[in-house]
Design an enzyme around this catalytic site. Structure first.
Site: not given
Ligand code: AMP
Length: 212
Positions: A14, A88, A123, A157, A168
């Site tokens: 995404k 989410r 990644r 990461r 996750r």
């Molecule tokens: P991402 O970069 O989108 O994979 O997000 C990394 C991490 O940030 C996720 O695994 C969650 O721990 C946290 N996170 C990001 N967006 C949200 C959200 N909308 N609600 C809760 N946690 C979030």
């Protein structure tokens, strides 16, 4: 131009697709993951708390996430945007309904668990937000370990590991997947198979953006 909301399991791309949309159409890219990682990098107390949650693969509280999104949407003053990583949970989606008008489409990036694991393993990311994948010829950096765009060193990461991935992905199944029906019922859902070439995926997404 319609605003775009991405719903996706981990590592579905995404962020990459958002970046491509941003370049082609001039969207503001709002990645909640990037915003949280910036908070962590700032060394604040909140960043410290958030790091503990993210590194284990858990979700940050709805309350904090909704606050972050509200202030970000106020800041961009009506410019067209992509939401990458929000909502989410059902709670977050319902709050968003109270903020957004009807001018949006939701795109679900569909990827099997098996393919998501493979992507997580390969990644590498840059602090500028660009993502690479060592398991995909088309997504490798030109020079190993270095970002093509800004020349900084690529890193893995902290939450791209087998243990955090399990949490996750479970969070995706238990909290986020419900949003597919939520937006389908609103007639706002488009499904894109992302186990394909990055440009073919982008073509499908561009068609959705251009038609709406
Ligand atoms: P991402 O970069 O989108 O994979 O997000 C990394 C991490 O940030 C996720 O695994 C969650 O721990 C946290 N996170 C990001 N967006 C949200 C959200 N909308 N609600 C809760 N946690 C979030």
């Amino acid at each position: 131009m319609k605003n775009i909301i991405f719903i996706a399991p981990p590592a579905a791309g995404k962020g990459t697709q958002s970046q491509m949309l941003k370049e082609k159409y001039g969207y503001v890219h709002i990645s909640t993951g990037d915003l949280l990682r910036a908070e962590i990098a700032s060394g604040s107390e909140l960043g410290c708390e958030v790091k503990n949650i993210i590194d284990k693969g858990n979700l940050v509280s709805d309350e904090l996430m909704i606050d972050i999104i509200k202030s970000k949407l106020t800041e961009i003053k009506g410019k067209p945007f992509i939401l990458d990583g929000f909502p989410r949970t059902l709670n977050q989606a319902e709050s968003l309904d109270g903020i957004l008008d009807d001018n949006y489409e939701t795109i679900y990036l569909e990827l099997s668990r098996e393919d998501a694991v493979k992507r997580i393993e390969g990644r590498l990311t840059c602090s500028c937000g660009k993502s690479y994948n060592m398991n995909d010829e088309a997504l490798k950096p030109k020079v190993a370990g270095i970002c093509d765009i800004c020349g900084k060193e690529l890193v893995k990461r902290d939450d791209d590991n087998a243990q955090a991935f399990i949490v996750r992905y479970d969070n995706f199944l238990n909290n986020t997947k419900v949003l597919i029906d939520y937006y389908k019922n609103k007639n706002k859902l488009h499904i894109v198979d992302v186990n394909r070439n990055i440009n073919d995926i982008f073509e499908d997404i561009s068609r959705i953006v251009a038609n709406d």
